[in-house]
Design a protein around this motif. Structure first.
Motif, PDB file in Angstrom:
ATOM      1  N   GLN A 188      -2.257 -17.061  16.111  1.00 21.41           N
ATOM      2  CA  GLN A 188      -3.090 -16.936  14.784  1.00 21.41           C
ATOM      3  C   GLN A 188      -2.981 -15.450  14.483  1.00 21.41           C
ATOM      4  O   GLN A 188      -2.745 -15.107  13.154  1.00 21.41           O
ATOM      5  CB  GLN A 188      -4.159 -17.489  14.868  1.00 21.41           C
ATOM      6  N   SER A 189      -3.389 -14.596  15.141  1.00 15.35           N
ATOM      7  CA  SER A 189      -3.817 -13.081  14.656  1.00 15.35           C
ATOM      8  C   SER A 189      -2.338 -12.541  14.318  1.00 15.35           C
ATOM      9  O   SER A 189      -2.067 -11.789  13.607  1.00 15.35           O
ATOM     10  CB  SER A 189      -4.483 -12.323  15.541  1.00 15.35           C
ATOM     11  N   ARG A 190      -1.171 -12.918  15.339  1.00 13.19           N
ATOM     12  CA  ARG A 190       0.007 -12.344  15.070  1.00 13.19           C
ATOM     13  C   ARG A 190       0.610 -13.008  13.661  1.00 13.19           C
ATOM     14  O   ARG A 190       1.286 -12.286  13.000  1.00 13.19           O
ATOM     15  CB  ARG A 190       0.817 -12.740  16.302  1.00 13.19           C
ATOM     16  N   LEU A 191       0.313 -14.149  13.624  1.00 15.19           N
ATOM     17  CA  LEU A 191       0.787 -14.714  12.403  1.00 15.19           C
ATOM     18  C   LEU A 191       0.336 -14.195  10.951  1.00 15.19           C
ATOM     19  O   LEU A 191       0.996 -13.983  10.140  1.00 15.19           O
ATOM     20  CB  LEU A 191       0.630 -16.272  12.317  1.00 15.19           C
ATOM     21  N   MET A 192      -0.842 -13.729  11.119  1.00 19.14           N
ATOM     22  CA  MET A 192      -1.568 -13.265   9.925  1.00 19.14           C
ATOM     23  C   MET A 192      -1.210 -11.706   9.744  1.00 19.14           C
ATOM     24  O   MET A 192      -1.152 -11.126   8.644  1.00 19.14           O
ATOM     25  CB  MET A 192      -3.294 -13.126  10.198  1.00 19.14           C
ATOM     26  N   ARG A 193      -0.716 -11.327  10.852  1.00 17.93           N
ATOM     27  CA  ARG A 193      -0.630  -9.814  10.723  1.00 17.93           C
ATOM     28  C   ARG A 193       0.987  -9.606   9.850  1.00 17.93           C
ATOM     29  O   ARG A 193       1.282  -9.176   8.979  1.00 17.93           O
ATOM     30  CB  ARG A 193      -0.161  -9.099  12.138  1.00 17.93           C
ATOM     31  N   TYR A 194       1.937 -10.740  10.482  1.00 17.88           N
ATOM     32  CA  TYR A 194       3.111 -10.975   9.695  1.00 17.88           C
ATOM     33  C   TYR A 194       2.918 -11.211   8.165  1.00 17.88           C
ATOM     34  O   TYR A 194       3.400 -10.484   7.288  1.00 17.88           O
ATOM     35  CB  TYR A 194       4.020 -12.192  10.161  1.00 17.88           C
ATOM     36  N   TYR A 195       1.979 -12.050   7.782  1.00 21.18           N
ATOM     37  CA  TYR A 195       1.340 -12.136   6.472  1.00 21.18           C
ATOM     38  C   TYR A 195       1.060 -11.064   5.650  1.00 21.18           C
ATOM     39  O   TYR A 195       1.476 -10.348   4.558  1.00 21.18           O
ATOM     40  CB  TYR A 195       0.621 -13.285   6.180  1.00 21.18           C
ATOM     41  N   LYS A 196       0.103 -10.382   6.636  1.00 22.95           N
ATOM     42  CA  LYS A 196      -0.760  -9.288   5.596  1.00 22.95           C
ATOM     43  C   LYS A 196       0.370  -8.264   5.245  1.00 22.95           C
ATOM     44  O   LYS A 196       0.440  -7.532   4.248  1.00 22.95           O
ATOM     45  CB  LYS A 196      -1.727  -8.741   6.631  1.00 22.95           C
ATOM     46  N   ASP A 197       1.330  -7.832   6.370  1.00 26.61           N
ATOM     47  CA  ASP A 197       2.488  -6.817   6.159  1.00 26.61           C
ATOM     48  C   ASP A 197       3.255  -7.090   4.989  1.00 26.61           C
ATOM     49  O   ASP A 197       3.790  -6.353   4.160  1.00 26.61           O
ATOM     50  CB  ASP A 197       3.144  -6.430   7.383  1.00 26.61           C
ATOM     51  N   ALA A 198       3.802  -8.429   5.123  1.00 23.14           N
ATOM     52  CA  ALA A 198       4.693  -8.851   3.945  1.00 23.14           C
ATOM     53  C   ALA A 198       3.953  -8.832   2.488  1.00 23.14           C
ATOM     54  O   ALA A 198       4.695  -8.345   1.717  1.00 23.14           O
ATOM     55  CB  ALA A 198       5.065 -10.358   4.262  1.00 23.14           C
ATOM     56  N   PHE A 199       2.571  -9.173   2.449  1.00 23.84           N
ATOM     57  CA  PHE A 199       2.034  -9.268   1.181  1.00 23.84           C
ATOM     58  C   PHE A 199       1.612  -7.885   0.820  1.00 23.84           C
ATOM     59  O   PHE A 199       1.573  -7.551  -0.511  1.00 23.84           O
ATOM     60  CB  PHE A 199       0.751 -10.074   1.288  1.00 23.84           C
ATOM     61  N   ARG A 200       1.381  -6.910   1.618  1.00 18.16           N
ATOM     62  CA  ARG A 200       1.263  -5.284   1.441  1.00 18.16           C
ATOM     63  C   ARG A 200       2.390  -4.651   0.571  1.00 18.16           C
ATOM     64  O   ARG A 200       1.974  -4.090  -0.294  1.00 18.16           O
ATOM     65  CB  ARG A 200       0.717  -4.538   2.734  1.00 18.16           C
ATOM     66  N   THR A 201       3.528  -5.339   1.056  1.00 17.22           N
ATOM     67  CA  THR A 201       4.445  -4.440   0.102  1.00 17.22           C
ATOM     68  C   THR A 201       4.690  -5.211  -1.346  1.00 17.22           C
ATOM     69  O   THR A 201       5.483  -4.613  -2.089  1.00 17.22           O
ATOM     70  CB  THR A 201       6.039  -5.076   1.028  1.00 17.22           C
ATOM     71  N   CYS A 202       4.026  -6.191  -1.521  1.00 12.92           N
ATOM     72  CA  CYS A 202       3.993  -6.741  -2.797  1.00 12.92           C
ATOM     73  C   CYS A 202       2.737  -6.281  -3.690  1.00 12.92           C
ATOM     74  O   CYS A 202       2.393  -6.474  -5.012  1.00 12.92           O
ATOM     75  CB  CYS A 202       4.200  -8.211  -2.959  1.00 12.92           C
ATOM     76  N   GLY A 203       1.684  -5.512  -3.045  1.00 16.61           N
ATOM     77  CA  GLY A 203       0.601  -5.096  -3.318  1.00 16.61           C
ATOM     78  C   GLY A 203      -0.475  -5.992  -3.446  1.00 16.61           C
ATOM     79  O   GLY A 203      -1.347  -5.940  -4.331  1.00 16.61           O
ATOM     80  N   ARG A 204      -0.540  -6.932  -2.585  1.00 18.25           N
ATOM     81  CA  ARG A 204      -1.315  -8.306  -2.656  1.00 18.25           C
ATOM     82  C   ARG A 204      -2.055  -8.185  -1.259  1.00 18.25           C
ATOM     83  O   ARG A 204      -1.676  -7.796  -0.253  1.00 18.25           O
ATOM     84  CB  ARG A 204      -0.644  -9.556  -2.680  1.00 18.25           C
ATOM     85  N   ARG A 205      -3.410  -8.534  -1.537  1.00 13.07           N
ATOM     86  CA  ARG A 205      -4.374  -8.710  -0.250  1.00 13.07           C
ATOM     87  C   ARG A 205      -4.472 -10.133  -0.001  1.00 13.07           C
ATOM     88  O   ARG A 205      -4.431 -11.102  -0.676  1.00 13.07           O
ATOM     89  CB  ARG A 205      -5.745  -8.091  -0.817  1.00 13.07           C
TER      90      ARG A 205
END
Length: 384
Positions: free
Chosen positions: A84-101
């Protein structure tokens, strides 16, 4: 047609399954990056988005040396804890490139079955959306057991649609939508573009279980569409592996299968009673009570109760069955099992004399009662 329907949408729940996210070596961060870029284009169009994402177990099972589905609940819980934490890290990093939290929300069925916790969860989601933060929601597989699990994230996404008061449910699958037969075995299978009513024939087209990395097949997606429909919400099933499928869908392209909402929708509370609140018991009713509830829109009085089963308290949900044991409704009970045993078969005016107090004349008030035909459910033998 699609553009007209989308014009009525502001808030959307998007569910992505493990079958979409998994590559050769488990959940693929590159697939998540592509999905998130597409999803960010949807957000830029002004839509509020909630993401229901599977993938925690599929992400973590490799560390445990598991191939295929974990064979036991403890192994599934352990894989989810790792993943779960690894999955969230993938999402967090991907959304950061779009400027989204983003924010993580982990739920069990108990969280939504309790009305106070349901409303607390709703308040949390509304606050996140108000601040422009995208909630990423998953079942809390690290603690879940059979009696408190949603069953699959298709079911969870339909409940989140009600929870968040959304206008549309989008299910990203590994197939293009609902076909009239299995497209993997029948090359002549026809994609059904629009479904106005979910009939037994439509349900029969859904087939069986899903892939080895997921828990849901097309049948669970149809069930999710039915639940969303009864809340007055459309559902679209599209192929999440198609490039830019979300931006194409929200541009009005005729992709996938679009399930139209029911005309006779349930309000939010009755939807919660019908689909979310856990059933704690059952009541068998005589023919007069059955007709009064099913045909005349009346409340349930103690005089019509033949039999009481289960271990429930005031405020729990129970099944309401006819004298032959066929469930025809569900409702919130005003008396506990112990109290009901004492007053069943008696007139309402006798309640205070029998108990020394009363909570009202009705055992189940009509405002807290949902008929199965209104919830799109076929009659079945009552079971605990």
């Amino acid at each position: 047609m699609r553009k007209e329907l989308l014009a009525q949408v502001k808030r959307v729940v998007i569910k992505v399954g493990s079958g979409v996210l998994v590559g050769q070596d488990g959940v693929d961060p590159a697939i998540i990056e592509a999905l998130v870029k597409d999803l960010c284009k949807v957000v830029e169009q002004g839509y509020e988005v909630l993401l229901v994402s599977s993938g925690a177990v599929a992400t973590g099972k490799g560390d445990l040396g598991i191939v295929g589905r974990p064979p036991t609940i403890p192994l599934k819980q352990a894989a989810a804890a790792i993943g779960q934490s690894r999955l969230m890290r993938y999402y967090k990093d991907a959304f950061r490139t779009c400027g989204r939290r983003v924010a993580q929300i982990l739920l069990t069925r108990d969280d939504l079955a309790n009305r106070r916790r349901f409303l607390n969860a709703r308040n949390t989601l509304m606050t996140l959306l108000e601040y422009g933060i995208i909630p990423i929601i998953n079942e809390n597989d690290t603690v879940v057991v059979d009696e408190i699990r949603f069953g699959d994230n298709d079911n969870l996404s339909a409940l989140v649609t009600n929870l968040a008061e959304s206008d549309l449910l989008v299910i990203l699958s590994d197939v293009d939508g609902l076909y009239d037969s299995n497209p993997r075995t029948n090359p002549q299978a026809r994609l059904i573009n629009k479904i106005e009513h979910i009939t037994p024939e439509i349900e029969g087209m859904a087939g069986g279980a899903g892939s080895e990395v997921g828990t849901g097949g097309m049948a669970t997606k149809i069930e999710a569409a039915k639940r969303a429909s009864l809340y007055g919400v459309s559902t679209v099933i599209v192929n999440g592996r198609q490039p830019h499928v979300l931006s194409r869908l929200f541009a009005g392209e005729e992709l996938g299968s679009w399930f139209l909402p029911a005309v006779d929708r349930l309000n939010a509370r009755k939807h919660w009673i019908a689909f979310t609140k856990k059933i704690r018991g059952r009541l068998l009713l005589d023919e007069g009570a059955h007709q009064a509830l099913a045909d005349k829109g009346k409340s349930l009085l103690p005089s019509g109760i033949i039999e009481v089963e289960g271990n429930f308290e005031r405020g729990d949900a129970v099944r309401l069955c006819d004298a032959e044991g066929r469930e025809f409704a569900r409702g919130i009970i005003n008396y506990s099992q112990a109290e009901l045993v004492r007053i069943q078969g008696h007139n309402s005016q006798d309640i205070e004399e029998l108990l020394g107090y009363q909570y009202g004349a009705e055992v189940v008030h009509r405002d807290n009662l949902v008929l199965k035909k209104r919830a799109g459910q076929r009659a079945a033998i009552c079971k605990e």
